[in-house]
Motif scaffolding. Structure first.
Motif, mmCIF file in Angstrom:
data_model
loop_
_atom_site.group_PDB
_atom_site.id
_atom_site.type_symbol
_atom_site.label_atom_id
_atom_site.label_comp_id
_atom_site.label_asym_id
_atom_site.label_seq_id
_atom_site.Cartn_x
_atom_site.Cartn_y
_atom_site.Cartn_z
ATOM 1 N N ARG A 47 62.859 15.397 -60.885
ATOM 2 C CA ARG A 47 62.066 15.900 -59.769
ATOM 3 C C ARG A 47 62.871 15.966 -58.472
ATOM 4 N NH1 ARG A 47 56.341 13.169 -58.977
ATOM 5 N NH2 ARG A 47 56.143 14.218 -61.006
ATOM 6 N N HIS A 48 63.720 14.964 -58.238
ATOM 7 C CA HIS A 48 64.424 14.872 -56.955
ATOM 8 C C HIS A 48 65.935 15.024 -57.100
ATOM 9 C CE1 HIS A 48 60.689 13.439 -55.112
ATOM 10 N NE2 HIS A 48 60.585 12.556 -56.091
ATOM 11 N N GLY A 49 66.392 15.491 -58.267
ATOM 12 C CA GLY A 49 67.827 15.540 -58.528
ATOM 13 C C GLY A 49 68.612 16.372 -57.537
ATOM 14 N N LEU A 50 68.103 17.521 -57.162
ATOM 15 C CA LEU A 50 68.827 18.384 -56.225
ATOM 16 C C LEU A 50 68.996 17.682 -54.866
ATOM 17 C CD1 LEU A 50 67.306 21.908 -56.974
ATOM 18 C CD2 LEU A 50 69.523 20.977 -57.692
ATOM 19 N N THR A 51 67.957 16.977 -54.434
ATOM 20 C CA THR A 51 68.065 16.221 -53.185
ATOM 21 C C THR A 51 69.096 15.110 -53.322
ATOM 22 O OG1 THR A 51 65.750 16.680 -52.657
ATOM 23 C CG2 THR A 51 66.799 14.835 -51.506
ATOM 24 N N PHE A 52 69.056 14.385 -54.433
ATOM 25 C CA PHE A 52 70.030 13.317 -54.668
ATOM 26 C C PHE A 52 71.458 13.859 -54.612
ATOM 27 C CE2 PHE A 52 66.900 10.701 -57.483
ATOM 28 C CZ PHE A 52 66.135 10.439 -56.357
ATOM 29 N N LEU A 53 71.696 14.966 -55.299
ATOM 30 C CA LEU A 53 73.042 15.515 -55.370
ATOM 31 C C LEU A 53 73.497 16.048 -54.014
ATOM 32 C CD1 LEU A 53 72.829 17.365 -58.804
ATOM 33 C CD2 LEU A 53 73.885 15.154 -58.318
ATOM 34 N N ARG A 54 72.588 16.665 -53.296
ATOM 35 C CA ARG A 54 72.949 17.214 -51.977
ATOM 36 C C ARG A 54 73.353 16.108 -51.005
ATOM 37 N NH1 ARG A 54 69.470 17.940 -47.903
ATOM 38 N NH2 ARG A 54 67.677 17.900 -49.333
ATOM 39 N N LEU A 55 72.680 14.973 -51.082
ATOM 40 C CA LEU A 55 72.944 13.899 -50.128
ATOM 41 C C LEU A 55 74.121 13.012 -50.541
ATOM 42 C CD1 LEU A 55 69.282 12.733 -49.327
ATOM 43 C CD2 LEU A 55 70.768 14.163 -47.926
ATOM 44 N N THR A 56 74.586 13.147 -51.767
ATOM 45 C CA THR A 56 75.634 12.245 -52.242
ATOM 46 C C THR A 56 76.936 12.952 -52.596
ATOM 47 O OG1 THR A 56 74.789 12.384 -54.518
ATOM 48 C CG2 THR A 56 73.944 10.602 -53.137
ATOM 49 N N VAL A 57 77.095 14.193 -52.208
ATOM 50 C CA VAL A 57 78.317 14.910 -52.572
ATOM 51 C C VAL A 57 79.535 14.316 -51.866
ATOM 52 C CG1 VAL A 57 77.899 16.661 -50.783
ATOM 53 C CG2 VAL A 57 79.403 17.190 -52.725
ATOM 54 N N VAL A 58 79.413 13.940 -50.600
ATOM 55 C CA VAL A 58 80.550 13.356 -49.874
ATOM 56 C C VAL A 58 80.899 11.968 -50.417
ATOM 57 C CG1 VAL A 58 81.374 12.577 -47.625
ATOM 58 C CG2 VAL A 58 80.121 14.729 -47.814
ATOM 59 N N PRO A 59 79.914 11.063 -50.633
ATOM 60 C CA PRO A 59 80.262 9.782 -51.270
ATOM 61 C C PRO A 59 80.906 9.949 -52.641
ATOM 62 C CG PRO A 59 78.072 9.663 -50.312
ATOM 63 C CD PRO A 59 78.500 11.080 -50.207
ATOM 64 N N ALA A 60 80.472 10.955 -53.401
ATOM 65 C CA ALA A 60 81.080 11.196 -54.706
ATOM 66 C C ALA A 60 82.540 11.613 -54.565
ATOM 67 C CB ALA A 60 80.290 12.269 -55.466
ATOM 68 N N LEU A 61 82.858 12.362 -53.516
ATOM 69 C CA LEU A 61 84.250 12.745 -53.266
ATOM 70 C C LEU A 61 85.110 11.533 -52.940
ATOM 71 C CD1 LEU A 61 83.786 16.037 -51.195
ATOM 72 C CD2 LEU A 61 84.737 15.822 -53.511
ATOM 73 N N LEU A 62 84.546 10.583 -52.201
ATOM 74 C CA LEU A 62 85.271 9.343 -51.923
ATOM 75 C C LEU A 62 85.550 8.580 -53.221
ATOM 76 C CD1 LEU A 62 83.581 7.889 -48.703
ATOM 77 C CD2 LEU A 62 85.906 8.770 -48.930
ATOM 78 N N CYS A 63 84.536 8.487 -54.075
ATOM 79 C CA CYS A 63 84.736 7.818 -55.364
ATOM 80 C C CYS A 63 85.768 8.553 -56.207
ATOM 81 C CB CYS A 63 83.409 7.728 -56.119
ATOM 82 S SG CYS A 63 82.160 6.675 -55.338
ATOM 83 N N LEU A 64 85.754 9.884 -56.162
ATOM 84 C CA LEU A 64 86.738 10.663 -56.903
ATOM 85 C C LEU A 64 88.143 10.416 -56.371
ATOM 86 C CD1 LEU A 64 87.367 12.901 -58.992
ATOM 87 C CD2 LEU A 64 87.117 14.541 -57.116
ATOM 88 N N ALA A 65 88.287 10.349 -55.039
ATOM 89 C CA ALA A 65 89.593 10.084 -54.449
ATOM 90 C C ALA A 65 90.144 8.738 -54.918
ATOM 91 C CB ALA A 65 89.494 10.116 -52.924
#
Length: 351
Positions: A47-65
């Motif tokens: 139900r809220h996946g798109l919101t979750f992904l939109r708000l966490t794209v930058v933190p995910a990039l930090l984890c990827l780095a």
């Protein structure tokens, strides 16, 4: 029969009879099994996946780095040494690689996962309590909770990697003994084998500690607890109490779900790239440009980014639901919520 009639005439029973079905459907505040927790998490994510992904794209990039740094610059240092290096230099190389992974890659990953988890925990909490999702509140709360969450996750990291660090040190000791003892001496091989088996044990210790401290983040965000209190409260909520089973079974089930989803996502993305031959085409197109290979390397990390980006919200969603489930099971949190709701409605009706 008179007693039943009397019961149905009190405010609590009237409220339950009028709103019971809708209340249960919207509020999900009940004792759940592991499969029910995971099913509820997937429904909220859907139900809220798109919101979750939109708000966490930058933190995910930090984890990827952090992940890319450890994979490309740290791990090779654990298994390779400089030419003609002595035993002391070999030990120093391994120690330096471990320190770099923990003190450089670790903080980067912790910053990303702390912010991402805090945001998702707030939004999932709104869903569990049937409150409107407040993105601004979730982002603001994550920003304010970031220093506290960083310390919470740093403590968990130091505890959980202790077994892996010890096993790596044992392996390095085996390599050291292999260089200073005779080839016919079996001690070095035995020590190295113990280190290899220790890595497996260290991995289990890592998962065990994370499972016992999994609720530290929801406690820190929703109860505004510090690192020490959050860890103690997490262990208290998750452990077996009386006839209530431990909550770690749900976390281990979550490990299995995350491993399966990671395998499916990684295999699907890599298969898609191989069919279209994207890596080779991109390498050929950018090889003549300055810094082109840097973009190629970044593109190769794209599957890892999608896995991290999509699975971090799953972890945060499940641990938030487990937090409420354990509070309901052990502390009667659902009764407190129901009582507060009835009192609020009674006050509103009397004004």
């Amino acid at each position: 029969m008179d007693t039943l009639v009397g019961v149905t005439s009190d405010p609590v029973s009237r409220y339950l009879s009028q709103r019971g079905a809708k209340f249960d459907r919207k509020n999900r505040l009940r004792v759940m099994s592991s499969s029910e927790v995971l099913d509820t998490a997937m429904r909220i994510y859907q139900r809220h996946g798109l919101t979750f992904l939109r708000l966490t794209v930058v933190p995910a990039l930090l984890c990827l780095a952090a992940t890319g740094f450890v994979q490309n610059f740290v791990l090779p240092g654990l298994f390779t040494t400089k030419a003609n290096s002595g035993p002391g230099e070999m030990i120093a190389d391994v120690a330096g690689a471990l320190a770099t992974a923990i003190f450089v890659g670790g903080p980067l990953f912790l910053l990303g996962i702390s912010y991402s988890s805090a945001t998702i925990v707030s939004l999932v909490s709104d869903s569990m309590l049937s409150q409107p999702s407040d993105e601004a509140k979730a982002v603001s709360g994550a920003t304010h909770a970031l220093p506290r969450l960083f310390l919470v996750n740093l403590k968990e990291l130091c505890l959980s990697v202790s077994g892996l660090v010890l096993s790596t040190a044992v392996m390095a000791s085996g390599g050291y003994l292999a260089q200073v003892t005779q080839q016919t001496d079996a001690i070095a091989g035995v020590v190295s084998a113990l280190g290899v088996f220790g890595l497996f044990g260290g991995g289990l210790i890592f998962l065990y500690i994370i499972a016992n401290h999994a609720l530290s983040v929801p406690v820190a965000v929703l109860e505004k607890a510090g690192p020490r209190l959050a860890s103690r409260r997490s262990k208290l909520l998750i452990k077996k109490l009386g006839y209530h089973p431990s909550g770690t079974g749900t976390i281990w089930a979550l490990y299995g779900l995350l491993a399966f989803m990671s395998l499916v996502l990684s295999a699907g993305i890599y298969f898609f790239f191989e069919i279209l031959d994207l890596n080779e085409r991109l390498s050929s197109a950018l090889s003549s440009f300055p810094g082109g290979m840097l973009f190629v390397r970044a593109f190769e990390l794209l599957p890892s980014f999608f896995v991290i980006w999509t699975l971090l919200p799953v972890w945060a969603t499940v641990i938030t639901i487990v937090y409420y489930e354990r509070r309901i099971r052990l502390e009667g949190f659902d009764i407190d919520v129901l009582t507060s709701e009835i009192a609020r409605r009674n006050r509103a009706a009397s004004t």
